[in-house]
Scaffold this motif. Sequence first.
Motif, PDB file in Angstrom:
ATOM      1  N   MET A   1      26.582  87.435 -45.641  1.00 51.95           N
ATOM      2  CA  MET A   1      25.738  86.252 -45.832  1.00 51.95           C
ATOM      3  C   MET A   1      25.766  85.314 -44.621  1.00 51.95           C
ATOM      4  SD  MET A   1      26.887  85.449 -49.772  1.00 51.95           S
ATOM      5  CE  MET A   1      25.843  83.995 -49.919  1.00 51.95           C
ATOM      6  N   ILE A   2      26.613  85.589 -43.639  1.00 50.16           N
ATOM      7  CA  ILE A   2      26.751  84.677 -42.498  1.00 50.16           C
ATOM      8  C   ILE A   2      25.450  84.536 -41.714  1.00 50.16           C
ATOM      9  CG2 ILE A   2      27.913  84.327 -40.274  1.00 50.16           C
ATOM     10  CD1 ILE A   2      30.453  85.453 -41.532  1.00 50.16           C
ATOM     11  N   PRO A   3      24.754  85.628 -41.338  1.00 52.06           N
ATOM     12  CA  PRO A   3      23.491  85.447 -40.603  1.00 52.06           C
ATOM     13  C   PRO A   3      22.488  84.580 -41.350  1.00 52.06           C
ATOM     14  CG  PRO A   3      24.232  87.716 -40.462  1.00 52.06           C
ATOM     15  CD  PRO A   3      25.112  87.058 -41.470  1.00 52.06           C
TER      16      PRO A   3
ATOM     17  N   ALA B   1      23.209  82.215 -43.495  1.00 48.28           N
ATOM     18  CA  ALA B   1      23.696  80.837 -43.447  1.00 48.28           C
ATOM     19  C   ALA B   1      23.344  80.178 -42.116  1.00 48.28           C
ATOM     20  CB  ALA B   1      25.207  80.807 -43.671  1.00 48.28           C
ATOM     21  N   ILE B   2      23.447  80.954 -41.027  1.00 44.23           N
ATOM     22  CA  ILE B   2      23.093  80.415 -39.702  1.00 44.23           C
ATOM     23  C   ILE B   2      21.606  80.111 -39.637  1.00 44.23           C
ATOM     24  CG2 ILE B   2      23.058  80.876 -37.223  1.00 44.23           C
ATOM     25  CD1 ILE B   2      25.403  82.829 -37.709  1.00 44.23           C
ATOM     26  N   ALA B   3      20.787  81.069 -40.109  1.00 44.11           N
ATOM     27  CA  ALA B   3      19.335  80.885 -40.074  1.00 44.11           C
ATOM     28  C   ALA B   3      18.917  79.682 -40.917  1.00 44.11           C
ATOM     29  CB  ALA B   3      18.653  82.156 -40.570  1.00 44.11           C
ATOM     30  N   SER B   4      19.582  79.483 -42.066  1.00 43.92           N
ATOM     31  CA  SER B   4      19.231  78.355 -42.934  1.00 43.92           C
ATOM     32  C   SER B   4      19.585  77.020 -42.305  1.00 43.92           C
ATOM     33  CB  SER B   4      19.958  78.494 -44.280  1.00 43.92           C
ATOM     34  OG  SER B   4      19.571  79.674 -44.936  1.00 43.92           O
TER      35      SER B   4
ATOM     36  N   ASP C   1      17.182  92.668 -38.714  1.00 48.17           N
ATOM     37  CA  ASP C   1      18.501  92.347 -38.149  1.00 48.17           C
ATOM     38  C   ASP C   1      18.513  90.844 -37.867  1.00 48.17           C
ATOM     39  OD1 ASP C   1      20.843  92.031 -36.791  1.00 48.17           O
ATOM     40  OD2 ASP C   1      20.545  93.726 -35.432  1.00 48.17           O
ATOM     41  N   VAL C   2      18.917  90.079 -38.882  1.00 44.76           N
ATOM     42  CA  VAL C   2      18.805  88.623 -38.814  1.00 44.76           C
ATOM     43  C   VAL C   2      19.597  88.052 -37.643  1.00 44.76           C
ATOM     44  CG1 VAL C   2      19.213  86.458 -40.047  1.00 44.76           C
ATOM     45  CG2 VAL C   2      18.431  88.476 -41.297  1.00 44.76           C
ATOM     46  N   LEU C   3      20.828  88.535 -37.430  1.00 45.33           N
ATOM     47  CA  LEU C   3      21.669  87.977 -36.376  1.00 45.33           C
ATOM     48  C   LEU C   3      21.058  88.203 -35.000  1.00 45.33           C
ATOM     49  CD1 LEU C   3      24.314  86.474 -35.928  1.00 45.33           C
ATOM     50  CD2 LEU C   3      25.458  88.687 -35.698  1.00 45.33           C
TER      51      LEU C   3
END
Length: 678
Positions: free
Chosen positions: A91-93, A95-98, A108-110
């Motif tokens: 869930m970290i990527p 959280a960063i995007a939000s 690939d969100v990160l």
Amino acid sequence: IRILSEDDVDDNEPLARERHNLPAQLTRLIGRTETLQTIIHKLSDERLLTIVGPPGVGKTALALRVAEAMTPQFQHGVWLVDLGSITTASMIPSAIASALPIEVRSSDVLSGIAAALRYKNLLLVFDNCEHLIDGAASAISALLHGASGVKVIATSREPLRIEGEDVWRLAPLDTPPTDAASESVMTYPAVQLFVERASAIVNDFKLTESDADFAAQICRGLDGNPLAIEVTAARVDTFGMKGLACRIQDRMHLLADTHRGTPARHRTIAAALEWSYQLLCEREQYILRCLSIFAGNFTLQAAIAVIPEAGTEDPASIIADLVCKSLLSVEIGSDDMRFRLLEITKAFALAKLIEKSEREAPMLRLALYLTNTLRECSESRNRTRSLQTVVHELDNVRGVLSWCFAPGGHSRAGVELTTQAVPAWLENSLLTECIGWTSKAIEALDSTEEGGQSEMILKAALGLATMFTEGMTSQAKNALNRSVELAARLNDEQWQLRAQLGLIVFFHRRGDLKSAMAATKQIENFSAGNHDPMAAAMTKSVKSASLFFHAHYPEALKLAREAHEYFRTHSDASQIGRWGLNHSVYAQCVIARVLWNHGHFDRTIQASLSAHSEAEESGNPTSICQALSWCGGSLFLKLGELDRAADAISRLKQVAQDGNFQSYWSGTASYDSIVPLI
């Protein structure tokens, strides 16, 4: 995702229009000004700085203040990514995007985030990384490699351990030392925080001079931990300052006190610690529980000694991991590296240990370790090193003895440890403490131990300590006589000499000169066959005093000088831990008094000052009182040295009061009542 070049940067984009998502700070940051400036300076050169520290030390508050102060330096602002509420690394990527005002359209969100930030200049604050440490480290590393204009502050209870990381271990707030003057207490950040938070609860709260010591005691007891201080200050209206100071002595109460308006993991101190505790593996949790039995700091060897073996796993590696995770602190001195659990952490872990009924095994292991350590120190030739080791372990000795002599404890282990601790108490003039523990140990002796070596040593210590604190009581005399009797029966020449020396001093102090001379002759015959130069020198010391009291001045002076010359060239010989008192100072007192009786007044002053100097240099309160009482106030008064007499009396009064030495204190009430007590 559209990858932008530097020329494509549009100030109308969300990242350019919005500056931050930082929450408003409702309270001021206390005691961190220098740290704040240092971290800001570091981030001008570094790209990643991790603020590491134990629960409640203020990592988040500091990180947010740094981010707030640095906002103008970043064209595209500063952005908080709080990982505390997410449960898995996947869930970290998201959280960063939000947290960022960007759109990511990529599987690939990160990688998409890194591409979107490639030409941006911004600061990211990753808060609460510890429970997802591997995932957080991986994500932060990817962003730093993919976007050269990005800098990161992270908060965690352990380092990320990735390339380019600069770790800042955040220490608790400074607290007043035990000897701090009341007027200086408010200069310490921990007290400032306490007062500010207490004032928010009680409108007219002011720290009075009478309450300053309570505030210092509270902050010391909480190790300067900001969260613990805030939680405790919130109870000032209920318990008052004195009540709070008493309450923190049982830190179990504090674990459940509530701090509203904060994340769940910080609403109670127990919740903050539980958060860290649950991140440990089962073996790490067990070792943390075992370490909670230490009342003071401890060495790695001591820690390993209390942990039962389990397979091939190395407990030292786990202890190192607990340090990295901010659950253990390290105190690096000139000799050994020592570890310490913060008081609240210790209370939390001890509660877990007791809850699981695991306390007995590590406590018995610690009792055995301390018994062996103290025995080695008493037999060591390196006096300085041994004294340092002993002093470091005294808090742990007290903690173990309290458990041993409590209902359900192990009194036999307590007797053995008390016996080996005797030299430590005598050497450091902890005479009241010596009386307390030796009395408990003597009461706990069973039928198999009565009449043995333990009783012999305990009775000698009890007699000596009682003589110097309470005076020449029947308890002191009976204890010394019993020790002499047992030493003769057990054929223990060393302790027979020690106890007999103490008994002679007892007779000197009580004025029983006939008994003193008879006992001196006995010990002279005994030491003559002992062939020990140290024993001979000590015998000369006490015999010189006996001769002085019988007005045999020439022989008394000769023996005192011979004794002092031996001690001068054999500095370990006169140590109090082994012999009950400093016989070097004792001999110098005889020299000064004989010179006075011979009318050599200038030499009397010189000899007296020499005795004072040696006693002060030893740092031993009993020796200081001995020198000041016999060749201090009364002698200087007779010599007309009124200023020196006043100084000697003042110093004697101070040391006697601090050490609770009633036998000396009773003679310092006025100039007229000064009598020579040795």
